[in-house]
Enzyme design. Structure first.
Site, mmCIF file in Angstrom:
data_model
loop_
_atom_site.group_PDB
_atom_site.id
_atom_site.type_symbol
_atom_site.label_atom_id
_atom_site.label_comp_id
_atom_site.label_asym_id
_atom_site.label_seq_id
_atom_site.Cartn_x
_atom_site.Cartn_y
_atom_site.Cartn_z
ATOM 1 N N SER A 115 0.798 -1.219 0.000
ATOM 2 C CA SER A 115 0.000 0.000 0.000
ATOM 3 C C SER A 115 0.836 1.277 0.000
ATOM 4 O O SER A 115 0.384 2.314 -0.470
ATOM 5 C CB SER A 115 -0.936 0.003 1.209
ATOM 6 O OG SER A 115 -0.217 -0.215 2.410
ATOM 7 N N GLY A 159 -2.124 -4.167 0.753
ATOM 8 C CA GLY A 159 -2.271 -5.409 1.497
ATOM 9 C C GLY A 159 -1.356 -6.528 1.049
ATOM 10 O O GLY A 159 -1.397 -7.630 1.614
ATOM 11 N N ASN A 179 3.307 -5.788 5.616
ATOM 12 C CA ASN A 179 2.152 -6.632 5.940
ATOM 13 C C ASN A 179 2.566 -7.985 6.506
ATOM 14 O O ASN A 179 1.863 -8.562 7.343
ATOM 15 C CB ASN A 179 1.277 -6.822 4.694
ATOM 16 C CG ASN A 179 0.605 -5.526 4.277
ATOM 17 O OD1 ASN A 179 -0.086 -4.891 5.058
ATOM 18 N ND2 ASN A 179 0.826 -5.122 3.036
ATOM 19 N N ASP A 207 -4.132 6.449 10.388
ATOM 20 C CA ASP A 207 -3.871 5.090 10.874
ATOM 21 C C ASP A 207 -2.472 4.934 11.462
ATOM 22 O O ASP A 207 -2.132 3.905 12.050
ATOM 23 C CB ASP A 207 -4.095 4.054 9.766
ATOM 24 C CG ASP A 207 -3.185 4.272 8.555
ATOM 25 O OD1 ASP A 207 -2.252 5.097 8.623
ATOM 26 O OD2 ASP A 207 -3.434 3.613 7.522
ATOM 27 N N HIS A 232 0.421 4.699 7.173
ATOM 28 C CA HIS A 232 0.626 5.137 5.794
ATOM 29 C C HIS A 232 0.967 6.623 5.703
ATOM 30 O O HIS A 232 0.356 7.431 6.408
ATOM 31 C CB HIS A 232 -0.630 4.846 4.964
ATOM 32 C CG HIS A 232 -0.952 3.398 4.875
ATOM 33 N ND1 HIS A 232 -1.864 2.783 5.713
ATOM 34 C CD2 HIS A 232 -0.458 2.421 4.069
ATOM 35 C CE1 HIS A 232 -1.929 1.495 5.414
ATOM 36 N NE2 HIS A 232 -1.090 1.248 4.424
#
Length: 211
Positions: free
Chosen positions: A39, A76, A105, A186, A189
């Site tokens: 991502s 992801g 991830n 979050d 990112h």
């Protein structure tokens, strides 16, 4: 008569082979930089045009106009998923450089270090076997996953780069992850405003590969 004809054929066979090669040259490897990432490279939370890979394409158009940039990143994505896609991507794009931006991830899902490290190694080796130079971008995970795991995870990037003679790029979120205004809500990112810094972190390693 037959013997003379045979000598004539043998004399001109190399010339015929040369003409055949010239008429059907082997296609040159494309000057393509392939980004295989998650991502962070897929520009999550913004348009693709704002992401660092798009900024890289713009910079490459000026500094290395013979190169194209292909972004094969998926939000992801793990090293498992990338391995399943890699052979098709290499065949389709025939890149001269592959930049691997993966692992975040894997770490967040608690992949065993040996599994993650082996996947990363295979991604690099398969890319090299296809004729590409490889850049591995390092990533860190939060220390709340355990200092031992977090340290082993980060060290994996340098170890695999050394084992495979790949170029190790520094921590991709250097000067970004610790700046709240450059991170999305979050906390994982980077924002659109951080994308230029992200590119600046990676570009010296990219230039090294292009040499």
């Amino acid at each position: 008569m037959h013997r003379s004809l045979y000598r004539l054929i043998r004399a001109f066979a190399p010339l015929g082979l040369l003409l055949l090669i010239l008429a059907n040259p082997v296609p040159a490897r494309a000057n393509t930089l392939l980004v295989v990432g998650d991502s962070i490279s897929a520009a999550l939370g913004m348009s693709l045009e704002q992401g660092w890979v798009a900024l890289l394409a713009g910079r490459m158009a000026e500094s290395h106009p013979g190169y194209s940039v292909v972004n094969a990143s998926i939000s992801g994505e793990t090293t498992d998923g990338a391995l399943r896609r890699l052979d098709r991507l290499l065949q389709q794009h025939q890149p001269s450089v592959v930049l691997i931006e993966l692992g975040g991830n894997d770490g967040l899902r608690g992949f065993p270090i040996n599994r993650f490290r082996n996947n990363l190694r295979q991604l690099a080796l398969r890319s090299q076997e296809a004729g590409a130079k490889v850049i591995i971008a390092a990533i860190r995970i939060p220390p709340n996953y355990g200092s031992r795991y977090a340290t082993s995870f980060y060290d994996s990037f340098g170890l695999v780069a050394e084992e495979t003679d790949s170029i190790l790029a520094p921590f991709i979120l250097e000067n970004i992850a610790t700046e709240p205004e450059l991170m999305q809500g979050d906390g994982i990112h980077p924002t659109a405003e951080a994308q230029q810094t992200l590119l600046d972190n990676l570009f010296p390693s990219i230039e090294k590969a292009l040499q």
